[in-house]
Design an enzyme around this catalytic site. Sequence first.
Site, PDB file in Angstrom:
ATOM      1  N   LYS A  22     -26.863 -42.817 -28.304  1.00  0.00           N
ATOM      2  CA  LYS A  22     -26.911 -41.941 -26.482  1.00  0.00           C
ATOM      3  C   LYS A  22     -27.882 -41.237 -27.484  1.00  0.00           C
ATOM      4  O   LYS A  22     -29.304 -40.416 -27.011  1.00  0.00           O
ATOM      5  CB  LYS A  22     -25.890 -41.641 -25.737  1.00  0.00           C
ATOM      6  CG  LYS A  22     -26.506 -40.820 -25.028  1.00  0.00           C
ATOM      7  CD  LYS A  22     -24.899 -40.837 -24.322  1.00  0.00           C
ATOM      8  CE  LYS A  22     -24.020 -39.109 -25.074  1.00  0.00           C
ATOM      9  NZ  LYS A  22     -24.275 -37.694 -24.238  1.00  0.00           N
ATOM     10  N   ARG A 122     -22.920 -23.547 -21.916  1.00  0.00           N
ATOM     11  CA  ARG A 122     -24.234 -23.831 -22.716  1.00  0.00           C
ATOM     12  C   ARG A 122     -25.690 -23.555 -22.535  1.00  0.00           C
ATOM     13  O   ARG A 122     -26.760 -23.658 -21.602  1.00  0.00           O
ATOM     14  CB  ARG A 122     -24.222 -25.870 -21.954  1.00  0.00           C
ATOM     15  CG  ARG A 122     -22.829 -26.413 -22.282  1.00  0.00           C
ATOM     16  CD  ARG A 122     -23.000 -27.665 -22.317  1.00  0.00           C
ATOM     17  NE  ARG A 122     -23.473 -28.192 -23.638  1.00  0.00           N
ATOM     18  CZ  ARG A 122     -23.790 -29.515 -23.506  1.00  0.00           C
ATOM     19  NH1 ARG A 122     -23.161 -30.092 -22.799  1.00  0.00           N
ATOM     20  NH2 ARG A 122     -24.355 -30.351 -24.337  1.00  0.00           N
ATOM     21  N   ASP A 309     -18.467 -33.148 -31.417  1.00  0.00           N
ATOM     22  CA  ASP A 309     -18.903 -34.842 -30.535  1.00  0.00           C
ATOM     23  C   ASP A 309     -17.592 -35.285 -30.647  1.00  0.00           C
ATOM     24  O   ASP A 309     -16.658 -36.618 -29.982  1.00  0.00           O
ATOM     25  CB  ASP A 309     -19.558 -35.341 -30.386  1.00  0.00           C
ATOM     26  CG  ASP A 309     -20.698 -35.192 -29.512  1.00  0.00           C
ATOM     27  OD1 ASP A 309     -19.985 -33.614 -29.044  1.00  0.00           O
ATOM     28  OD2 ASP A 309     -21.943 -34.532 -30.141  1.00  0.00           O
TER      29      ASP A 309
HETATM   30  C1  EPZ Z   1     -26.361 -31.789 -28.332  1.00  0.00           C
HETATM   31  O1  EPZ Z   1     -25.678 -30.635 -27.333  1.00  0.00           O
HETATM   32  C2  EPZ Z   1     -25.714 -32.950 -28.131  1.00  0.00           C
HETATM   33  N1  EPZ Z   1     -26.777 -33.485 -27.173  1.00  0.00           N
HETATM   34  C3  EPZ Z   1     -23.951 -32.489 -28.036  1.00  0.00           C
HETATM   35  O2  EPZ Z   1     -23.151 -34.005 -27.507  1.00  0.00           O
HETATM   36  C4  EPZ Z   1     -23.280 -31.910 -28.826  1.00  0.00           C
HETATM   37  O3  EPZ Z   1     -22.038 -32.184 -29.101  1.00  0.00           O
HETATM   38  C5  EPZ Z   1     -24.071 -30.786 -30.316  1.00  0.00           C
HETATM   39  O4  EPZ Z   1     -25.519 -31.590 -29.629  1.00  0.00           O
HETATM   40  C6  EPZ Z   1     -23.801 -30.479 -30.740  1.00  0.00           C
HETATM   41  O5  EPZ Z   1     -23.064 -31.265 -31.332  1.00  0.00           O
HETATM   42  C7  EPZ Z   1     -27.257 -34.216 -26.779  1.00  0.00           C
HETATM   43  O6  EPZ Z   1     -27.879 -34.218 -27.458  1.00  0.00           O
HETATM   44  C8  EPZ Z   1     -27.831 -35.523 -25.838  1.00  0.00           C
HETATM   45  P1  EPZ Z   1     -26.576 -26.970 -28.801  1.00  0.00           P
HETATM   46  P2  EPZ Z   1     -27.274 -30.037 -27.722  1.00  0.00           P
HETATM   47  O7  EPZ Z   1     -27.542 -26.444 -28.157  1.00  0.00           O
HETATM   48  O8  EPZ Z   1     -28.148 -30.111 -27.780  1.00  0.00           O
HETATM   49  C9  EPZ Z   1     -25.204 -22.784 -28.472  1.00  0.00           C
HETATM   50  C10 EPZ Z   1     -21.783 -35.295 -25.997  1.00  0.00           C
HETATM   51  O9  EPZ Z   1     -20.347 -35.200 -26.193  1.00  0.00           O
HETATM   52  N2  EPZ Z   1     -26.152 -22.050 -27.832  1.00  0.00           N
HETATM   53  O10 EPZ Z   1     -26.797 -27.936 -30.107  1.00  0.00           O
HETATM   54  O11 EPZ Z   1     -26.625 -28.795 -25.913  1.00  0.00           O
HETATM   55  C11 EPZ Z   1     -24.916 -23.430 -27.291  1.00  0.00           C
HETATM   56  O12 EPZ Z   1     -23.573 -23.349 -26.246  1.00  0.00           O
HETATM   57  C12 EPZ Z   1     -22.749 -34.174 -26.330  1.00  0.00           C
HETATM   58  O13 EPZ Z   1     -22.014 -36.225 -26.589  1.00  0.00           O
HETATM   59  C13 EPZ Z   1     -27.354 -21.531 -26.970  1.00  0.00           C
HETATM   60  O14 EPZ Z   1     -26.306 -20.055 -27.163  1.00  0.00           O
HETATM   61  O15 EPZ Z   1     -26.094 -28.364 -28.163  1.00  0.00           O
HETATM   62  C14 EPZ Z   1     -23.443 -24.248 -28.834  1.00  0.00           C
HETATM   63  O16 EPZ Z   1     -22.378 -23.336 -28.202  1.00  0.00           O
HETATM   64  C15 EPZ Z   1     -21.889 -32.832 -25.473  1.00  0.00           C
HETATM   65  N3  EPZ Z   1     -28.584 -21.373 -26.749  1.00  0.00           N
HETATM   66  C16 EPZ Z   1     -24.457 -24.043 -29.401  1.00  0.00           C
HETATM   67  O17 EPZ Z   1     -25.741 -23.631 -29.366  1.00  0.00           O
HETATM   68  C17 EPZ Z   1     -29.189 -22.000 -26.663  1.00  0.00           C
HETATM   69  O18 EPZ Z   1     -30.160 -21.867 -26.305  1.00  0.00           O
HETATM   70  C18 EPZ Z   1     -24.808 -26.014 -30.098  1.00  0.00           C
HETATM   71  O19 EPZ Z   1     -25.129 -26.323 -29.202  1.00  0.00           O
HETATM   72  C19 EPZ Z   1     -29.147 -23.659 -26.820  1.00  0.00           C
HETATM   73  C20 EPZ Z   1     -27.203 -23.504 -28.090  1.00  0.00           C
END
Ligand code: EPZ
Length: 422
Positions: A22, A122, A309
Amino acid sequence: MDILKIKGPTKLFGSVKINGSKNASLPIMASALLTEGKSTIKQVPFLSDIAVCSELLRHLGCKVERDGDGNISIDATTIDNTVGEYEIVCRMRASICILGPLLARCGQAKVSMPGGCAIGDRPVDIHLRGLKALGAKIHLRNGYIIAKAENGLRGNEIFLGGPFGSTVLGTANVLMAATMAKGKTVIESAACEPEITDLAGFLTKMGAKITGIGSPRLTIEGVKQLKPVEYKVIPDRIEAGTFMVAASITKGQLKLENCELEHMMAVVDKLRSIGVIVEAAKNGCEVYRKGQIKTAELTTQSYPGFPTDLQAQFMALLALGKGNSVIIEKIFPDRFMHVAELNRMAANLRKEGPAVIISGVKKLVAAPVMASDLRASAALVLAAMAAEGTTTISRVYHIDRGYEKIEERLNPVGAKITRENI
Ligand code: EPZ
């Protein structure tokens, strides 16, 4: 609204084929926006998030078709709308992935700010920082991100690290935008998740010039044009990990086909350390357990560390461990909605800030529980298959976002799950 009724305890035996990923499919679908013509993406799972992504792309003017074999074709010849509406983005946060490609292709985009969700705040500040570094002018108004690059994007050196490490979709957005920016872009602290490597593979096939794929430093030489392609996405490592826990928690034995163990080293290592046997087999692996589950200390991290995840699913498993375990959540420190629900099933879990202390119990017991997010609901399904009695899980639309017809996958290997519409 659908509910799942799960009768336990059951043991799972047999073979399960892992679907396409996905989280690889979603940014790859968005990157089809980068070029005119029809791209075909293969092995895309039948999930509600994929349906929402298709709806979003149609909304922008793309023709999106899918067949019964998992192929999705996206013809992005005409883009007559550059707005990602709140009504769609609020249903799926990954909609933010259209921002980078729309900016690169159309020079503008207006996308609703994704809000927080059950796993935390997020924010998307790092996405915006990266796109600004490429020359986009960005401001926020009425809950929308309004981005413009009237004279095109320009390559730059961009550090994408944040307080919780790299960002997966932030890297995807900046990478997609940089493929057509003028000159060279270096992304430092890029996410190394296999889903990003897969996206880079798709973009490279389209004609993008990317080096350092799979590492935290990506170098992109912008090109003027990309071309539509055919591409098969990787198997879903999180679905595979969930089925590995299913075999372990029920003390059964599952053969997982189409499973990429290369992407799962931290997960397999943790399973082996708690007494689960994972044997590589042709195109997949066999998973089973003999003794009782041992204890573990587990910290979620960016790839190649243990994935957030799979945190909830491992918590369900360790709840039956022989002694005390600790899970520390370093990616989404509030991603613990499943704790209270698992405790309703007689687990003994105590949350302490971004950590949970797990005192292993001999058995779990059925209870009515509520799904709160995708992976939390998977943990409840796993716990319910091991628990005594019939567990009812409500709000199962969460699970349908990431697991294709879970009952139709698990029942043939021994689960007793029924879906009811109430
Ligand atoms: C991706 O989300 C996945 N989603 C998530 O999967 C997964 O949990 C996550 O990566 C971490 O591996 C998809 O791929 C569609 P991040 P994403 O930006 O990219 C912080 C599932 O269950 N952050 O890597 O949105 C954030 O808050 C899902 O399938 C900022 O601070 O996650 C977090 O603490 C849920 N500022 C960390 O970074 C930003 O601009 C990592 O989040 C972006 C993120």
